[in-house]
Scaffold this active site. Structure first.
Site, short mmCIF file in Angstrom:
data_model
loop_
_atom_site.label_atom_id
_atom_site.label_comp_id
_atom_site.label_asym_id
_atom_site.label_seq_id
_atom_site.Cartn_x
_atom_site.Cartn_y
_atom_site.Cartn_z
CG ASP A 1 -66.89 -21.76 -28.39
OD1 ASP A 1 -65.90 -22.46 -28.65
OD2 ASP A 1 -67.71 -21.41 -29.25
N GLY B 1 -66.69 -25.76 -27.30
CA GLY B 1 -66.97 -26.68 -28.39
C GLY B 1 -68.27 -27.44 -28.23
N GLY B 2 -68.83 -27.43 -27.02
CA GLY B 2 -70.03 -28.21 -26.74
C GLY B 2 -71.22 -27.81 -27.59
CG ASP C 1 -71.92 -26.09 -21.76
OD1 ASP C 1 -71.17 -26.09 -22.76
OD2 ASP C 1 -72.83 -25.26 -21.61
CG ASP D 1 -70.52 -14.93 -27.81
OD1 ASP D 1 -70.64 -15.54 -28.89
OD2 ASP D 1 -70.99 -15.37 -26.74
CB CYS E 1 -71.88 6.06 -37.59
SG CYS E 1 -70.75 4.66 -37.50
CB CYS F 1 -67.70 3.06 -38.82
SG CYS F 1 -68.92 2.93 -40.14
CB CYS G 1 -70.90 6.25 -41.36
SG CYS G 1 -72.09 4.94 -41.02
CG HIS H 1 -72.15 0.59 -39.87
ND1 HIS H 1 -72.19 1.91 -39.46
CD2 HIS H 1 -73.36 0.05 -39.54
CE1 HIS H 1 -73.38 2.16 -38.93
NE2 HIS H 1 -74.10 1.05 -38.96
#
Length: 375
Positions: A92, A94-95, A146, A266, A304, A306, A309, A335
């Site tokens: 990103d 930084g703004g 920005d 994100d 799941c 992962c 789990c 998870h």
């Protein structure tokens, strides 16, 4: 060398699936980017993040410029080598962090002078400096500098910030220069005002970018207002470029955004929630600190795969959270990131097969059921 490019594979209503090509690998869209603020996704090894299915990470210009410093990262081989992540990274500008974290900041046409939230040292962040820092970090996708005003704000204030951001976008493009294999994304601003969003999109399209972000949402306006903007805002952006909704979000925010034509997102939510004992499942959010889990031998989510789990009970996850063991953050973050990536994979498949509406209905129905009954 692979150049940066975007290919649209399928659409279903406004929802899109495709692929972003970069020299460091392909990003399948819709894509969720885990946030590695300071060069690490908290409580995760990079190879563990990759194992969840993530194709790309987000790094943070503001945090990395303050500690350990962009010049130091560059001397040590760039952010990919420094943090041992060989897939794409988006940074990103930084703004947003300057506006939300820094102390004693002073805005001008040039940029923002501010004091570090870490040690009070003074810094200047401008479009040119942001581009320089992101070049030193070596990120694959660079974001324009920005100004993102917090909502609610007056329409005059939102318009002023948007027009300044468009001037900064032009300067960002000039400072970015010609960097084959690296991409620069513009950021649409304009709050919740349709005319300002359209003006911003027109300005960005005239400058020309490799991708376009929708900024200035998920900053306090609420989901209904956010979806209201996305209903029209994605249509203002070129269809042949990726569209990135910044800082989103909760699972139902993500699904709603994809339904409205967003390709990338994100959020710190999967990792932050993992550290505070919250787990996302297909049946909604499970709060592992609740005493109802103390004797429960069942997994968080039986569907799941992962490690949390597959190998551990709710009772054990409750215990390590209550005991403030580091393993609790590790397992719950893994998870949550796995769940978010499964969500994206499910949407990509549904869009490709033309059954996104049915998938979306099943997603909401599953969450409406609520967690399994306590034993």
């Amino acid at each position: 060398m692979t150049t940066f490019g975007f290919t649209l594979h399928a659409t279903d209503g406004a929802a899109r699936s495709g692929a972003i090509a970069t020299p460091r690998g392909t990003i399948r869209t819709p894509a969720f980017m885990p946030v590695g603020t300071a060069g690490t996704v908290k409580a995760m090894l990079p190879e563990s993040v990759a194992a969840t299915g993530a194709d790309i990470l987000l790094g943070n210009t503001y945090h990395l410029m303050l500690r350990p410093g962009a010049e130091r990262v560059a001397r040590l081989g760039g952010l990919h080598a420094f943090m041992h992540w060989n897939k794409p990274i988006l940074t990103d500008s930084g703004g947003f962090q300057v506006m939300s974290l820094a102390g004693l900041r002073k805005m001008s046409e040039d940029g923002v002078a501010f004091r570090s939230h870490i040690d009070g040292s003074t810094h200047m962040l401008s479009p040119e400096r942001s581009m320089e820092i992101q070049r030193l970090l070596g990120s694959d996708i660079v974001m324009c500098f920005d100004e993102c005003p917090a909502l609610p704000a007056s329409e005059a204030e939102v318009a002023r910030a948007m027009r300044l951001s468009m001037r900064w976008a032009e300067r960002s493009k000039q400072a970015f220069g010609d960097r084959p294999g690296h991409a620069l994304f513009g950021i649409m601003q304009g709050g919740v005002t349709r005319e300002l969003r359209e003006e911003s999109a027109d300005a960005l399209t005239a400058i020309g970018f490799d991708g376009y972000a929708v900024g200035g949402l998920a900053v306090g306006e609420g989901q209904e207002a956010m979806f209201g903007v996305l209903d029209y805002a994605t249509g203002f952006l070129p269809a042949d470029r990726p569209r990135y909704l910044m800082g989103v979000g909760k699972p139902d925010d993500i699904v709603g955004a994809v339904a409205r034509g967003i390709d990338m997102m994100d959020c710190v939510l999967p990792s932050r929630s993992g550290r505070t004992g919250q787990a996302f499942t297909r049946r909604g959010v499970v709060n592992i600190k609740n005493a109802s889990h103390a004797d429960d031998p069942r997994p968080l989510d039986e569907h799941c795969s992962c490690p949390a789990c597959r190998n551990y009970s709710r009772a054990y996850l409750h215990h390590v959270f209550r005991a403030q063991e580091i393993l609790s953050s590790m397992l719950l973050t893994w998870h949550n990131l796995h769940y978010f990536q499964e969500l994206m994979a499910g949407m990509r498949a549904a869009i490709a097969e033309g059954r996104f509406a049915a998938w979306q209905a099943a997603f909401h129905a599953g969450r409406a059921e609520g967690d399994i009954e306590p034993l």
